[in-house]
Design a protein around this motif. Sequence first.
Motif, PDB file in Angstrom:
ATOM      1  N   ALA A  27       0.853  -1.187   0.000  1.00 10.34           N
ATOM      2  CA  ALA A  27       0.000   0.000   0.000  1.00 10.34           C
ATOM      3  C   ALA A  27       0.888   1.236   0.000  1.00 10.34           C
ATOM      4  CB  ALA A  27      -0.909   0.001   1.218  1.00 10.34           C
ATOM      5  N   VAL A  28       0.526   2.219  -0.809  1.00  8.95           N
ATOM      6  CA  VAL A  28       1.282   3.467  -0.877  1.00  8.95           C
ATOM      7  C   VAL A  28       0.325   4.621  -0.603  1.00  8.95           C
ATOM      8  CG1 VAL A  28       2.715   4.967  -2.306  1.00  8.95           C
ATOM      9  CG2 VAL A  28       2.848   2.473  -2.590  1.00  8.95           C
ATOM     10  N   ASP A  29       0.641   5.407   0.412  1.00  5.40           N
ATOM     11  CA  ASP A  29      -0.179   6.567   0.741  1.00  5.40           C
ATOM     12  C   ASP A  29       0.163   7.725  -0.194  1.00  5.40           C
ATOM     13  OD1 ASP A  29      -1.451   5.283   2.877  1.00  5.40           O
ATOM     14  OD2 ASP A  29       0.154   5.845   4.272  1.00  5.40           O
ATOM     15  N   SER A  30      -0.861   8.428  -0.631  1.00  7.18           N
ATOM     16  CA  SER A  30      -0.664   9.588  -1.492  1.00  7.18           C
ATOM     17  C   SER A  30      -1.541  10.734  -1.004  1.00  7.18           C
ATOM     18  CB  SER A  30      -1.039   9.248  -2.939  1.00  7.18           C
ATOM     19  OG  SER A  30      -1.141  10.429  -3.724  1.00  7.18           O
ATOM     20  N   PRO A  31      -1.031  11.963  -1.024  1.00  7.90           N
ATOM     21  CA  PRO A  31      -1.872  13.107  -0.641  1.00  7.90           C
ATOM     22  C   PRO A  31      -2.980  13.385  -1.649  1.00  7.90           C
ATOM     23  CG  PRO A  31       0.238  13.857  -1.479  1.00  7.90           C
ATOM     24  CD  PRO A  31       0.344  12.370  -1.348  1.00  7.90           C
ATOM     25  N   TRP A  32      -2.987  12.654  -2.755  1.00 11.38           N
ATOM     26  CA  TRP A  32      -4.006  12.835  -3.796  1.00 11.38           C
ATOM     27  C   TRP A  32      -5.090  11.768  -3.697  1.00 11.38           C
ATOM     28  CZ3 TRP A  32      -3.426  17.391  -6.095  1.00 11.38           C
ATOM     29  CH2 TRP A  32      -2.156  17.981  -6.022  1.00 11.38           C
ATOM     30  N   GLY A  33      -5.112  11.038  -2.583  1.00  8.21           N
ATOM     31  CA  GLY A  33      -6.113  10.006  -2.394  1.00  8.21           C
ATOM     32  C   GLY A  33      -5.505   8.622  -2.537  1.00  8.21           C
ATOM     33  N   PRO A  67      -8.315   6.857 -10.162  1.00  5.09           N
ATOM     34  CA  PRO A  67      -7.640   7.954  -9.445  1.00  5.09           C
ATOM     35  C   PRO A  67      -6.275   8.262 -10.080  1.00  5.09           C
ATOM     36  CG  PRO A  67      -7.435   5.935  -8.200  1.00  5.09           C
ATOM     37  CD  PRO A  67      -8.304   5.597  -9.377  1.00  5.09           C
ATOM     38  N   TYR A  68      -6.299   8.912 -11.222  1.00  2.00           N
ATOM     39  CA  TYR A  68      -5.087   9.111 -12.016  1.00  2.00           C
ATOM     40  C   TYR A  68      -4.003   9.863 -11.258  1.00  2.00           C
ATOM     41  CZ  TYR A  68      -8.000   7.633 -15.964  1.00  2.00           C
ATOM     42  OH  TYR A  68      -8.820   6.922 -16.807  1.00  2.00           O
ATOM     43  N   ARG A  69      -4.376  10.919 -10.543  1.00  2.00           N
ATOM     44  CA  ARG A  69      -3.353  11.687  -9.823  1.00  2.00           C
ATOM     45  C   ARG A  69      -2.711  10.849  -8.720  1.00  2.00           C
ATOM     46  NH1 ARG A  69      -5.845  17.586  -8.516  1.00  2.00           N
ATOM     47  NH2 ARG A  69      -7.477  16.288  -7.573  1.00  2.00           N
ATOM     48  N   ALA A  70      -3.516  10.134  -7.979  1.00  2.00           N
ATOM     49  CA  ALA A  70      -2.961   9.288  -6.915  1.00  2.00           C
ATOM     50  C   ALA A  70      -2.060   8.200  -7.493  1.00  2.00           C
ATOM     51  CB  ALA A  70      -4.098   8.666  -6.103  1.00  2.00           C
ATOM     52  N   ASN A  71      -2.442   7.642  -8.635  1.00  2.00           N
ATOM     53  CA  ASN A  71      -1.629   6.586  -9.246  1.00  2.00           C
ATOM     54  C   ASN A  71      -0.239   7.093  -9.627  1.00  2.00           C
ATOM     55  OD1 ASN A  71      -3.761   4.823  -9.012  1.00  2.00           O
ATOM     56  ND2 ASN A  71      -4.303   4.827 -11.179  1.00  2.00           N
ATOM     57  N   ILE A  72      -0.200   8.216 -10.336  1.00  2.00           N
ATOM     58  CA  ILE A  72       1.092   8.749 -10.783  1.00  2.00           C
ATOM     59  C   ILE A  72       1.930   9.205  -9.598  1.00  2.00           C
ATOM     60  CG2 ILE A  72       2.201  10.580 -12.105  1.00  2.00           C
ATOM     61  CD1 ILE A  72       1.052   8.347 -13.829  1.00  2.00           C
ATOM     62  N   ASP A  73       1.311   9.872  -8.634  1.00  2.00           N
ATOM     63  CA  ASP A  73       2.036  10.315  -7.440  1.00  2.00           C
ATOM     64  C   ASP A  73       2.615   9.123  -6.691  1.00  2.00           C
ATOM     65  OD1 ASP A  73       2.450  12.528  -5.166  1.00  2.00           O
ATOM     66  OD2 ASP A  73       1.608  10.731  -4.224  1.00  2.00           O
ATOM     67  N   MET A 123      -0.018  27.637  -7.459  1.00  2.00           N
ATOM     68  CA  MET A 123       1.213  27.202  -8.112  1.00  2.00           C
ATOM     69  C   MET A 123       0.862  26.846  -9.557  1.00  2.00           C
ATOM     70  SD  MET A 123       4.207  24.714  -6.733  1.00  2.00           S
ATOM     71  CE  MET A 123       5.792  24.610  -7.564  1.00  2.00           C
ATOM     72  N   THR A 124       1.002  27.839 -10.419  1.00  2.00           N
ATOM     73  CA  THR A 124       0.620  27.679 -11.816  1.00  2.00           C
ATOM     74  C   THR A 124       1.785  27.116 -12.614  1.00  2.00           C
ATOM     75  OG1 THR A 124      -0.913  29.531 -11.657  1.00  2.00           O
ATOM     76  CG2 THR A 124      -0.228  28.865 -13.867  1.00  2.00           C
ATOM     77  N   VAL A 125       1.505  26.030 -13.343  1.00  2.00           N
ATOM     78  CA  VAL A 125       2.542  25.333 -14.096  1.00  2.00           C
ATOM     79  C   VAL A 125       1.995  24.973 -15.477  1.00  2.00           C
ATOM     80  CG1 VAL A 125       3.873  23.181 -14.244  1.00  2.00           C
ATOM     81  CG2 VAL A 125       3.748  24.415 -12.081  1.00  2.00           C
ATOM     82  N   HIS A 126       2.802  25.174 -16.513  1.00  2.00           N
ATOM     83  CA  HIS A 126       2.432  24.791 -17.870  1.00  2.00           C
ATOM     84  C   HIS A 126       3.555  23.938 -18.460  1.00  2.00           C
ATOM     85  CE1 HIS A 126      -0.901  27.642 -17.873  1.00  2.00           C
ATOM     86  NE2 HIS A 126      -0.072  28.571 -17.435  1.00  2.00           N
ATOM     87  N   VAL A 127       3.281  22.641 -18.675  1.00  2.00           N
ATOM     88  CA  VAL A 127       4.275  21.771 -19.295  1.00  2.00           C
ATOM     89  C   VAL A 127       3.936  21.559 -20.766  1.00  2.00           C
ATOM     90  CG1 VAL A 127       4.834  20.552 -17.158  1.00  2.00           C
ATOM     91  CG2 VAL A 127       3.047  19.649 -18.661  1.00  2.00           C
ATOM     92  N   LEU A 279      -0.412  23.381  -1.068  1.00  2.00           N
ATOM     93  CA  LEU A 279      -0.248  22.705  -2.345  1.00  2.00           C
ATOM     94  C   LEU A 279       1.183  22.210  -2.503  1.00  2.00           C
ATOM     95  CD1 LEU A 279      -1.308  21.822  -5.079  1.00  2.00           C
ATOM     96  CD2 LEU A 279      -0.884  24.132  -5.945  1.00  2.00           C
ATOM     97  N   LYS A 280       2.141  23.015  -2.081  1.00  2.00           N
ATOM     98  CA  LYS A 280       3.541  22.600  -2.155  1.00  2.00           C
ATOM     99  C   LYS A 280       3.770  21.306  -1.373  1.00  2.00           C
ATOM    100  CE  LYS A 280       6.784  25.576  -1.440  1.00  2.00           C
ATOM    101  NZ  LYS A 280       7.573  26.688  -0.840  1.00  2.00           N
ATOM    102  N   ALA A 281       3.125  21.185  -0.228  1.00  2.00           N
ATOM    103  CA  ALA A 281       3.295  19.982   0.585  1.00  2.00           C
ATOM    104  C   ALA A 281       2.779  18.747  -0.151  1.00  2.00           C
ATOM    105  CB  ALA A 281       2.572  20.148   1.915  1.00  2.00           C
ATOM    106  N   ARG A 282       1.693  18.897  -0.900  1.00  2.00           N
ATOM    107  CA  ARG A 282       1.136  17.764  -1.652  1.00  2.00           C
ATOM    108  C   ARG A 282       2.011  17.404  -2.854  1.00  2.00           C
ATOM    109  NH1 ARG A 282      -4.948  18.868  -3.231  1.00  2.00           N
ATOM    110  NH2 ARG A 282      -5.118  16.590  -3.239  1.00  2.00           N
ATOM    111  N   LEU A 283       2.823  18.353  -3.290  1.00  2.00           N
ATOM    112  CA  LEU A 283       3.625  18.165  -4.499  1.00  2.00           C
ATOM    113  C   LEU A 283       5.036  17.673  -4.204  1.00  2.00           C
ATOM    114  CD1 LEU A 283       2.522  21.422  -6.345  1.00  2.00           C
ATOM    115  CD2 LEU A 283       2.037  19.091  -7.107  1.00  2.00           C
ATOM    116  N   ASP A 284       5.292  17.215  -2.989  1.00  2.00           N
ATOM    117  CA  ASP A 284       6.660  16.873  -2.612  1.00  2.00           C
ATOM    118  C   ASP A 284       7.265  15.790  -3.499  1.00  2.00           C
ATOM    119  OD1 ASP A 284       4.854  15.029  -1.483  1.00  2.00           O
ATOM    120  OD2 ASP A 284       6.274  14.447   0.069  1.00  2.00           O
ATOM    121  N   ALA A 285       6.477  14.799  -3.868  1.00  2.00           N
ATOM    122  CA  ALA A 285       7.001  13.733  -4.730  1.00  2.00           C
ATOM    123  C   ALA A 285       6.996  14.146  -6.190  1.00  2.00           C
ATOM    124  CB  ALA A 285       6.185  12.451  -4.545  1.00  2.00           C
ATOM    125  N   VAL A 286       5.904  14.734  -6.637  1.00  2.00           N
ATOM    126  CA  VAL A 286       5.732  15.074  -8.049  1.00  2.00           C
ATOM    127  C   VAL A 286       6.710  16.151  -8.496  1.00  2.00           C
ATOM    128  CG1 VAL A 286       4.149  16.205  -9.671  1.00  2.00           C
ATOM    129  CG2 VAL A 286       3.327  14.368  -8.179  1.00  2.00           C
TER     130      VAL A 286
END
Length: 295
Positions: A27-33, A67-73, A123-127, A279-286
């Motif tokens: 199991a992997v915990d993610s701040p995105w669910g 849960p795409y965001r949680a999966n990638i995170d 935190m606005t980002v454009h990739v 938001l920065k705290a949730r983005l620590d891995a990403v």
Amino acid sequence: MTETMLAVIGGSGLYDIDGLQDARWQAVDSPWGAPSDDILTGTLDGIKLAFLPRHGRGHVHSPTDVPYRANIDALKRIGVTHVLSVSACGSFREAMAPGDFVIVDQYIDRTVLREKSFFSSGMTVHVSMAHPVCADLAAAAAEAARKTGVTVHDGGCYLAMEGPQFSTLAESRMYRESWGCDVIGMTNMPEAKLAREAELHYASVAMVTDYDSWHPQHGEVDIKQIVAVLKGNAARARSMVAHLAGAMADLPAAGCATGCDHALDFAVLTAPEKRDPALKARLDAVAGRVIDAPR
């Protein structure tokens, strides 16, 4: 130096990976669910490998609800550097027949009900998504697929639809004739966008199961036919992953022709003092590599 680690996100029909050593579900915990499921980790041909069933074991998540965001995170959080997406698709091309594999290189995103970014106000980002897959990983996946004996098509535009219903005949004709799409599926978006934001090397293998509804000799999508083709495709997909693992030593964690692992270099527009701490705290891995860097 970061160690190369491959993750396979398995779609319909692909729920496990053969030959993993020291395999365990974690199991992997993610701040995105919660991710779609626990993640199966181990080693294959000396390469660290993770497997995540996109729809969960037992196929519990619809394409919209994955849960795409949680999966990638979660994958980034455990050290994954490369992500291979494997998914079922319909074909708009006679030559891309059921049972064939298509190495996707472009997308048209028609999904409308999904969260498509890790970033927002604060935190606005454009990739860049001009070249949405990792060219190096895609080439390695194509070579690995060919070693299984399957027919492989290099390059293809994937139309990502919301679903869960299949296309109308009018839609199928439009995607094929007016838009120039090659295959259609429901799950590669926003997955590919999120992988780019997470600076992961991402490639997609679309396994053809049917001709959607445009083909005059095949009519509408037949679920029984799809399931039958899925079974054969899944066996070839597992063999492809085994061949790809053997080639991963030639794909270092850092650096690729597409620049995947540096996608955020110039993408963060919000001034450091204006970036939302929560938001920065949730983005620590990403986005930990750039999150405290100046613009």
